[in-house]
Design a protein around this motif. Structure first.
Motif, PDB file in Angstrom:
ATOM      1  N   ALA A  21      45.661 119.754  49.188  1.00  0.00           N
ATOM      2  CA  ALA A  21      46.880 120.512  49.483  1.00  0.00           C
ATOM      3  C   ALA A  21      48.091 119.594  49.431  1.00  0.00           C
ATOM      4  O   ALA A  21      48.065 118.489  49.976  1.00  0.00           O
ATOM      5  N   VAL A  22      49.134 120.045  48.776  1.00  0.00           N
ATOM      6  CA  VAL A  22      50.417 119.340  48.761  1.00  0.00           C
ATOM      7  C   VAL A  22      51.290 119.954  49.852  1.00  0.00           C
ATOM      8  O   VAL A  22      51.437 121.177  49.932  1.00  0.00           O
ATOM      9  N   LEU A  23      51.854 119.091  50.692  1.00  0.00           N
ATOM     10  CA  LEU A  23      52.726 119.543  51.784  1.00  0.00           C
ATOM     11  C   LEU A  23      54.183 119.462  51.362  1.00  0.00           C
ATOM     12  O   LEU A  23      54.660 118.402  50.958  1.00  0.00           O
ATOM     13  N   ILE A  24      54.876 120.586  51.462  1.00  0.00           N
ATOM     14  CA  ILE A  24      56.283 120.669  51.093  1.00  0.00           C
ATOM     15  C   ILE A  24      57.112 120.890  52.355  1.00  0.00           C
ATOM     16  O   ILE A  24      56.897 121.861  53.092  1.00  0.00           O
ATOM     17  N   ASP A  25      58.043 120.001  52.612  1.00  0.00           N
ATOM     18  CA  ASP A  25      58.941 120.109  53.764  1.00  0.00           C
ATOM     19  C   ASP A  25      60.194 120.876  53.330  1.00  0.00           C
ATOM     20  O   ASP A  25      60.924 120.422  52.447  1.00  0.00           O
ATOM     21  N   PRO A  26      60.462 122.044  53.920  1.00  0.00           N
ATOM     22  CA  PRO A  26      61.631 122.835  53.508  1.00  0.00           C
ATOM     23  C   PRO A  26      62.942 122.076  53.615  1.00  0.00           C
ATOM     24  O   PRO A  26      63.905 122.388  52.910  1.00  0.00           O
ATOM     25  N   ILE A 224      42.231 117.461  51.964  1.00  0.00           N
ATOM     26  CA  ILE A 224      43.189 116.375  52.112  1.00  0.00           C
ATOM     27  C   ILE A 224      44.595 116.934  51.928  1.00  0.00           C
ATOM     28  O   ILE A 224      44.867 117.646  50.949  1.00  0.00           O
ATOM     29  N   VAL A 225      45.494 116.609  52.877  1.00  0.00           N
ATOM     30  CA  VAL A 225      46.886 117.054  52.796  1.00  0.00           C
ATOM     31  C   VAL A 225      47.781 115.830  52.606  1.00  0.00           C
ATOM     32  O   VAL A 225      47.698 114.877  53.370  1.00  0.00           O
ATOM     33  N   ILE A 226      48.623 115.879  51.574  1.00  0.00           N
ATOM     34  CA  ILE A 226      49.515 114.754  51.292  1.00  0.00           C
ATOM     35  C   ILE A 226      50.928 115.277  51.095  1.00  0.00           C
ATOM     36  O   ILE A 226      51.156 116.206  50.330  1.00  0.00           O
ATOM     37  N   GLY A 227      51.866 114.668  51.822  1.00  0.00           N
ATOM     38  CA  GLY A 227      53.257 115.082  51.722  1.00  0.00           C
ATOM     39  C   GLY A 227      54.196 113.934  51.479  1.00  0.00           C
ATOM     40  O   GLY A 227      54.892 113.884  50.470  1.00  0.00           O
ATOM     41  N   ASN A 228      54.233 112.969  52.393  1.00  0.00           N
ATOM     42  CA  ASN A 228      55.207 111.894  52.348  1.00  0.00           C
ATOM     43  C   ASN A 228      55.106 111.070  51.063  1.00  0.00           C
ATOM     44  O   ASN A 228      56.110 110.741  50.429  1.00  0.00           O
ATOM     45  N   ALA A 229      53.895 110.713  50.654  1.00  0.00           N
ATOM     46  CA  ALA A 229      53.704 109.908  49.441  1.00  0.00           C
ATOM     47  C   ALA A 229      54.197 110.649  48.208  1.00  0.00           C
ATOM     48  O   ALA A 229      54.777 110.047  47.290  1.00  0.00           O
ATOM     49  N   ILE A 230      54.013 111.969  48.200  1.00  0.00           N
ATOM     50  CA  ILE A 230      54.432 112.771  47.051  1.00  0.00           C
ATOM     51  C   ILE A 230      55.937 112.979  47.056  1.00  0.00           C
ATOM     52  O   ILE A 230      56.558 113.096  45.997  1.00  0.00           O
TER      53      ILE A 230
END
Length: 252
Positions: A21-26, A224-230
């Motif tokens: 999963a890719v985490l997107i911060d609005p 696995i959830v990744i946000g900051n690195a992406i």
């Protein structure tokens, strides 16, 4: 209300397949960035898009969710900093209870207040036992929650917390080192926790390279959830997805 998203997680776990999963911060995306992320996510066969953050200060959550849904057909799951961060345009909501802390507001208090609105949203509600693990640096989630993270080397505490969450009826266990963590959750802790629960195990925070994502999956992570690195390098989506989806299926 259906259980389509949760059933897909259970199905993947039963088959031994790992999900990404890719985490997107609005607060951190524009329309152009959403287009870039969704295009990369579709090309890389990302399984889910999580939308949310510990501190959503913008007021365009609905617009972000609708734009993502317009751009792709990947399931959109809300990952809210509080249960009141809702958008009926999403597919599901992780209804987070901070079981690793002792803050009653994040354990049940905010849920009581938000319950009618959540019920009326029509979203698929996935009760989630949320566990914050010490990532070596103060993070937004640890500050906002006003709760001490589980020490990174205390596998037994993590195991017992996860077991308690499952026995209390949580459908997922989500272990998070937090955005900006200096170190990710150890494979040792992931392995120990995965061995004592049957519900899907979600891991996030501090994962900056495909090799670490791969090792986490081998240790027992189901998603696995990744946000900051992406956020720093969107091109990592393809590499991360390839690594996670390449984990061999172990016959049971």
């Amino acid at each position: 209300m259906t259980n389509r998203i949760y059933q897909s997680l259970l199905s993947q776990k039963a088959k031994g397949h790992k999900s990404f999963a890719v985490l997107i911060d609005p607060d951190k995306v524009t329309v152009e960035k959403i287009t870039e992320l969704t295009t990369l996510a579709m090309d890389a066969s990302v399984d889910y898009l999580l939308i949310g953050g510990s501190l959503v200060v913008s007021n365009h959550l609905d617009e972000v969710v609708m734009q993502v849904k317009k751009e792709c057909n990947i399931p959109v799951v809300l990952f809210p900093g509080s249960p009141s961060q809702l958008s009926r345009h999403a597919d599901a909501l992780l209804y987070l209870s901070l079981i690793s802390g002792r803050n009653p507001e994040l354990l049940i208090g905010q849920h009581v207040i938000s319950a009618p609105q959540v019920k009326q949203s029509g979203l698929e509600i996935i009760s989630t036992g949320y566990m914050v693990i010490d990532g070596g640096a103060p993070t937004t989630v640890s500050y906002i929650s006003n709760a001490t993270p589980i020490p990174a080397d205390k596998n037994e505490i993590a195991m017992c917390t996860a077991m308690a969450g499952e026995m209390l009826g949580m459908k997922l266990i989500y272990m998070d080192a937090g955005s900006g963590a200096r170190r990710a959750i150890t494979e040792s802790m992931i392995e120990k926790v995965s061995q004592v629960i049957e519900v899907p195990l979600v891991i996030g925070g501090g994962i900056t390279d495909p090799e670490k994502a791969y090792r986490n999956c081998k240790a027992g992570a189901d998603l696995i959830v990744i946000g900051n690195a992406i956020e720093k390098d969107a091109g990592l989506i393809r590499e991360m997805s390839a690594a996670i989806h390449s984990v061999p299926v172990i016959s049971k």
